[in-house]
Design a protein around this motif. Sequence first.
Motif, PDB file in Angstrom:
ATOM      1  N   UNK A 237      88.377  -3.690 -14.328  1.00 13.23           N
ATOM      2  CA  UNK A 237      87.134  -3.689 -13.545  1.00 13.23           C
ATOM      3  C   UNK A 237      87.275  -2.834 -12.291  1.00 13.23           C
ATOM      4  N   UNK A 238      88.501  -2.730 -11.776  1.00 14.34           N
ATOM      5  CA  UNK A 238      88.749  -1.974 -10.549  1.00 14.34           C
ATOM      6  C   UNK A 238      88.744  -0.460 -10.774  1.00 14.34           C
ATOM      7  N   UNK A 239      89.004  -0.016 -11.993  1.00 14.29           N
ATOM      8  CA  UNK A 239      89.208   1.415 -12.241  1.00 14.29           C
ATOM      9  C   UNK A 239      88.058   2.291 -11.746  1.00 14.29           C
ATOM     10  N   UNK A 240      86.803   2.043 -12.163  1.00 21.97           N
ATOM     11  CA  UNK A 240      85.724   2.933 -11.701  1.00 21.97           C
ATOM     12  C   UNK A 240      85.464   2.816 -10.203  1.00 21.97           C
ATOM     13  N   UNK A 241      85.760   1.648  -9.622  1.00 23.31           N
ATOM     14  CA  UNK A 241      85.570   1.469  -8.177  1.00 23.31           C
ATOM     15  C   UNK A 241      86.537   2.360  -7.417  1.00 23.31           C
ATOM     16  N   UNK A 242      87.824   2.310  -7.800  1.00 21.65           N
ATOM     17  CA  UNK A 242      88.826   3.145  -7.134  1.00 21.65           C
ATOM     18  C   UNK A 242      88.571   4.624  -7.410  1.00 21.65           C
ATOM     19  N   UNK A 243      88.157   4.943  -8.631  1.00 21.55           N
ATOM     20  CA  UNK A 243      87.881   6.339  -8.979  1.00 21.55           C
ATOM     21  C   UNK A 243      86.755   6.917  -8.128  1.00 21.55           C
ATOM     22  N   UNK A 244      85.834   6.066  -7.695  1.00 21.22           N
ATOM     23  CA  UNK A 244      84.731   6.498  -6.830  1.00 21.22           C
ATOM     24  C   UNK A 244      85.145   6.553  -5.361  1.00 21.22           C
ATOM     25  N   UNK A 245      86.434   6.290  -5.086  1.00 16.12           N
ATOM     26  CA  UNK A 245      86.930   6.359  -3.715  1.00 16.12           C
ATOM     27  C   UNK A 245      86.640   5.127  -2.888  1.00 16.12           C
ATOM     28  N   UNK A 246      86.313   4.006  -3.542  1.00 23.75           N
ATOM     29  CA  UNK A 246      85.994   2.783  -2.811  1.00 23.75           C
ATOM     30  C   UNK A 246      87.165   1.811  -2.892  1.00 23.75           C
ATOM     31  N   UNK A 247      87.172   0.854  -1.995  1.00 21.50           N
ATOM     32  CA  UNK A 247      88.288  -0.081  -1.874  1.00 21.50           C
ATOM     33  C   UNK A 247      87.987  -1.393  -2.591  1.00 21.50           C
ATOM     34  N   UNK A 248      89.073  -2.139  -2.873  1.00 20.16           N
ATOM     35  CA  UNK A 248      88.956  -3.412  -3.578  1.00 20.16           C
ATOM     36  C   UNK A 248      89.676  -4.494  -2.782  1.00 20.16           C
ATOM     37  N   UNK A 249      89.042  -5.648  -2.647  1.00 22.14           N
ATOM     38  CA  UNK A 249      89.644  -6.822  -2.010  1.00 22.14           C
ATOM     39  C   UNK A 249      89.894  -7.873  -3.075  1.00 22.14           C
ATOM     40  N   UNK A 250      91.144  -8.333  -3.172  1.00 22.14           N
ATOM     41  CA  UNK A 250      91.521  -9.378  -4.126  1.00 22.14           C
ATOM     42  C   UNK A 250      92.029 -10.577  -3.341  1.00 22.14           C
ATOM     43  N   UNK A 251      91.341 -11.704  -3.458  1.00 21.99           N
ATOM     44  CA  UNK A 251      91.766 -12.926  -2.785  1.00 21.99           C
ATOM     45  C   UNK A 251      92.512 -13.820  -3.765  1.00 21.99           C
TER      46      UNK A 251
END
Length: 731
Positions: A237-251
Amino acid sequence: MTTLAQYGLLRVVLPVPLRREFDYLCPLPLPARGCRVRVPFGNRTLVALVLDHPTASEVPPDKLKPLDSVLDEEPVLADADLRLLAWATGYYLHAPGEVYFQALPTLLRKGETAGYRSMDYWHLLEPDARVSAQAVKQQQALTLLRQGPLTSGELDARGIGSPILQALARKGVIEKREQLPARDDWRPALAINQDDKPRLGREQALAVSLLHQAEGFVPFLLEGITGSGKTEVYLQAMEPVLAAGRQVLVLVPEIGLTPQTIARFQRRFRAPVSTLHSGMSERERLDTWLACRDGGTAILIGTRSALLTPFRQLGLIIIDEEHDTSFKQQDGFRYHARDLALLRARQLDIPILLGSATPSFESLHNAATGKYRHLILSQRPGTATVARHLLLDSKHVQLQAGLSPQLLQLMEQELAQGNQVMLFLNRRGYAPALLCHDCGWLADCERCDAHYTWHRQQSRLHCHHCDHQRPLPPRCPQCGSQQLMGTGLGTEQVEQALAGLFPQYASIRIDRDNTRRKGSFQQHLDGIRAGRYQILIGTQMLAKGHHFPDVTLVAMLDVDGALFASDFRATERFAQLYIQVAGRAGRASKPGRVVLQSHHPEHALLQDLANQGYRHFAQGALRERQAAALPPFSFQALFRVQATRAQYCQEFLQQLAGQLAPGLSPGVLCLGPMSAQMERKAGQYRYQLLLQAASRRELAGACRQALALIETLASARKVRWSLDIDPVELW
């Protein structure tokens, strides 16, 4: 005399327990919203956070004080962060300063510069360096450092302690250098390790597809049985988010779960992965906080407080084990990280993914009513199968340290085949009480309404509620007898018994008593995975998120107390724990069995969980909650009060309830005052008053009425009180 022509006005919040904001004079030009300033407050000078530039103040101009100094040229918190904190202040009805300052690292609260400092980083001197195959930790350290320099704290979070690093330094393989944290743009170098990606099952592929299609704010609930591959869904699920240059928060709920999670994320993504938790130094926390705010971190994995970290461009929030009660802050600013994360995702218009094998009833209700999109993983990937469940009747059988003959026989079978066995008991120590066999005296804590727990190895009595300890008495203080004995069962006692029952097999006990030394918990886990131990004995800390492929039998030894608890949430928590513990069995290709010992095997809850599973149990329990108008079909707020005398608590709450009740709307219930289940703890008497309503608006109105009344009550000065919106447990 100063005038407003010479000065502008600042409205600030201060880190004080007062439910208000403060106005100060400031020379022009005014610092922006989100900047820090120093201001006089009484006889102190405090760091404050700028919220607004009002045109007028309720305080007369000659009473306004000028600020002391401006600390920031640029805001430390952006408008989006301030909006989130403003909402949290209004919803949780907490002192605004304590809410806003919760979002700042400790060094910024103290007035330190919001900038990076040079730190010591470990560098790999020889990229092709090799160490002994037996030095597993040294090999792991080299693998990590091949990806780039890391601090001691970053390595420690990945399970690599100082002794390992010093050993490598003595070999001349690595060295420590002082440098500024790397702030290079990670986006151009982002790469995904395709070789690390397993083939998805049908349900996993569907979940990933739906997540990839999500645009804007979409809350997902990923309900997946233990071992069904939820983490793989997170990663893809994170792949397209990171590819778009955006960050991910995992709690995540526990610090102990982060090393294996971090390692898996780093294998998959060539991008900066940071952690944020209470085990880090103040400097490390600030540098991580700055890296997230400035965009230098791609993925942040953290515990509850990481939710309030600012990001340059956050694109996805993931909450693993969303049901876990550790996401609820239990003192000070009593927020729930899951609920506040949903609001943050809505404000930023980004997706949020809540994952659990045992979702909270609130999340299941939101999925049933269409507020969440419900994704289900009901199968384990590959050849792994769901464990079989077996209920054993403990009545009329001779138990040895809580172990029935049937369980001992099952253990012998599995151990003889070279498998591992896990025994779960959520009570550390040797016995939960010490008893005089001759007169019946019990060792009671002087400060709590509770018994001391007997810790035999330390020869001490320890109260697990207030942490008070005392030496084991040589004889009964009441009758002088030396016939002192433990009553009840603890993990120490089980460990001792198993050493005699299965001397040919190595056992390990994992609880808070033998994992206090830094790095010891990870060492124990490594030993289990390496096969050095065949019998695992542990408390709840062993039940969550760990993958032990050779564990084929899991047994819960004593759960009867959870079946008859007074808290209406007790059955939900027990069911979640039961499924979590059961999920440790048969996670690889070996089939697993789950054994539950009980004096009440016919109990409907146990039968439902063993035969129908968590979802069926939850559906029935939710119907019962709805009939009783309990959350999630209503909303609650709890006033907790404590004082050195019970009379002070009773007087305060009786006055509050008496004056509050006549003005409440018909939809609000006022229940109490009532004493806590443990009335006295750590020398303090504890009472509570519960408000419940069918709507959040009505409940908030009642709480505001109560807060206004408390300001007028003289009895409030004799007690310590707090307000908990959406409490997850009663006292």
